[in-house]
Design an enzyme around this catalytic site. Sequence first.
Site, PDB file in Angstrom:
ATOM      1  N   GLY A 117      15.057   1.406  -6.719  1.00 42.85           N
ATOM      2  CA  GLY A 117      13.839   0.976  -6.022  1.00 42.85           C
ATOM      3  C   GLY A 117      14.023  -0.337  -5.284  1.00 42.85           C
ATOM      4  O   GLY A 117      13.063  -1.041  -5.003  1.00 42.85           O
ATOM      5  N   GLY A 177      15.822  -0.648  -2.309  1.00 45.88           N
ATOM      6  CA  GLY A 177      16.200  -0.480  -0.914  1.00 45.88           C
ATOM      7  C   GLY A 177      17.678  -0.210  -0.720  1.00 45.88           C
ATOM      8  O   GLY A 177      18.179  -0.276   0.408  1.00 45.88           O
ATOM      9  N   SER A 184      19.134   4.353  -3.847  1.00 44.55           N
ATOM     10  CA  SER A 184      19.435   5.052  -5.110  1.00 44.55           C
ATOM     11  C   SER A 184      18.935   6.493  -5.068  1.00 44.55           C
ATOM     12  O   SER A 184      19.617   7.405  -5.539  1.00 44.55           O
ATOM     13  CB  SER A 184      18.849   4.295  -6.303  1.00 44.55           C
ATOM     14  OG  SER A 184      17.458   4.138  -6.159  1.00 44.55           O
ATOM     15  N   SER A 185      17.775   6.737  -4.473  1.00 49.50           N
ATOM     16  CA  SER A 185      17.265   8.117  -4.435  1.00 49.50           C
ATOM     17  C   SER A 185      18.080   8.959  -3.450  1.00 49.50           C
ATOM     18  O   SER A 185      18.335  10.139  -3.694  1.00 49.50           O
ATOM     19  CB  SER A 185      15.784   8.145  -4.076  1.00 49.50           C
ATOM     20  OG  SER A 185      15.599   7.744  -2.738  1.00 49.50           O
ATOM     21  N   ALA A 230      21.262   8.561  -2.684  1.00 52.63           N
ATOM     22  CA  ALA A 230      22.553   8.860  -3.319  1.00 52.63           C
ATOM     23  C   ALA A 230      22.379   9.967  -4.354  1.00 52.63           C
ATOM     24  O   ALA A 230      23.207  10.877  -4.459  1.00 52.63           O
ATOM     25  CB  ALA A 230      23.124   7.596  -3.962  1.00 52.63           C
ATOM     26  N   ASP A 258      18.610   7.309   5.163  1.00 49.42           N
ATOM     27  CA  ASP A 258      19.243   6.895   3.905  1.00 49.42           C
ATOM     28  C   ASP A 258      20.235   7.941   3.419  1.00 49.42           C
ATOM     29  O   ASP A 258      21.379   7.632   3.071  1.00 49.42           O
ATOM     30  CB  ASP A 258      18.179   6.676   2.811  1.00 49.42           C
ATOM     31  CG  ASP A 258      17.256   5.517   3.101  1.00 49.42           C
ATOM     32  OD1 ASP A 258      17.387   4.896   4.163  1.00 49.42           O
ATOM     33  OD2 ASP A 258      16.386   5.231   2.249  1.00 49.42           O
TER      34      ASP A 258
HETATM   35  C1  MEV Z   1      14.055   3.023   3.717  1.00 51.17           C
HETATM   36  O1  MEV Z   1      15.356   2.814   3.195  1.00 51.17           O
HETATM   37  C2  MEV Z   1      14.088   3.105   5.219  1.00 51.17           C
HETATM   38  C3  MEV Z   1      12.725   3.264   5.909  1.00 51.17           C
HETATM   39  O2  MEV Z   1      12.985   3.133   7.302  1.00 51.17           O
HETATM   40  C4  MEV Z   1      12.089   4.583   5.602  1.00 51.17           C
HETATM   41  C5  MEV Z   1      12.759   5.774   6.261  1.00 51.17           C
HETATM   42  O3  MEV Z   1      13.554   5.598   7.188  1.00 51.17           O
HETATM   43  O4  MEV Z   1      12.419   6.890   5.852  1.00 51.17           O
HETATM   44  C6  MEV Z   1      11.777   2.152   5.506  1.00 51.17           C
END
Ligand code: MEV
Length: 300
Positions: free
Chosen positions: A84, A86, A89-90, A92, A133
């Site tokens: 959580g 940034g 982790s989710s 990956a 991500d």
């Molecule tokens: C989150 O790691 C990145 C954001 O831009 C959300 C997304 O791209 O879905 C905040």
Amino acid sequence: MTRESARARAPGKLILSGEHAVVYGHPALALAVDRGTAVTLRRRPGPTAIERADFTDPRLLPGLCTVLPEHGVGVEIESDLPVGRGMGSSAALAVAVVRAWAALEGQAMGFAETHAAAFGPERVFHGDPSGVDHAVSALGGCVRYRKTPAGPEITPLPSPALRLVVVDSGSAGDTGALVAGVRSRRPGIDPALDAIGVLVGQVEAALDAPAVLGPLLTENHRLLGQIGVSTPVLDAIVAICLRAGALGAKLAGAGGGGVVLALVEDPAPVLRAVRAAGYTAFDVGTAPATPAGDAHAGDR
Ligand code: MEV
């Protein structure tokens, strides 16, 4: 050939530039990091269940079951990513479970299928993510990502040789809620989102010029503040990093908590300063690009 068990691992990520703006069609640049999540799957009788996990979350099983059948699989999750914060982790986890399931079923899976399937868990965790991500988690290295109506444009870039320090603010941000908050502040904040989009191009051009790149990252942080996703703690961490000699610093990811990344020439004084202020910090390396032609399945 199907198997009785399979393990797969995928790296976490840091967004160098473009978070939030990427949801609205602007590009983002992301780096895979040398920390990640591994998923081991074993066939078992009865309902699919998490048998061991380094972290718990009520969304875990529903997220995994967008990829796995409801019955017949035991899951173990190992991760050295802060959850959580940034650092993906989710994402990956999503990529690792897609790869492990493909390996268990004896299927070869290319990047496009892996990326499409990993949207399943990511949507359970984050609502309507852009996909940046888990794209960088699946590809490794450095990636430019742009969401378009025709599907994502994903461009692997040469991995820059950057020295990065990551500082944990000590609290988690809820990506889904932060993305929804940004959406609710549009169209008033659209000029700041557009400015982030322009900045991403400048950041890409400066990837091999840290002295130019640093101030661009700090400017990205200021713009993220304008769209309402920074916090006083994140602003304070950025200020400490800059005072300690970082070339630039910004929140990385959805914000509202999570981590700050600082671009440094020498990690030592920045690590000393943020640790003296009570924060957990570490220097982070990048994960190499996944080799071309890799089936993305099997033990990695
Ligand atoms: C989150 O790691 C990145 C954001 O831009 C959300 C997304 O791209 O879905 C905040």
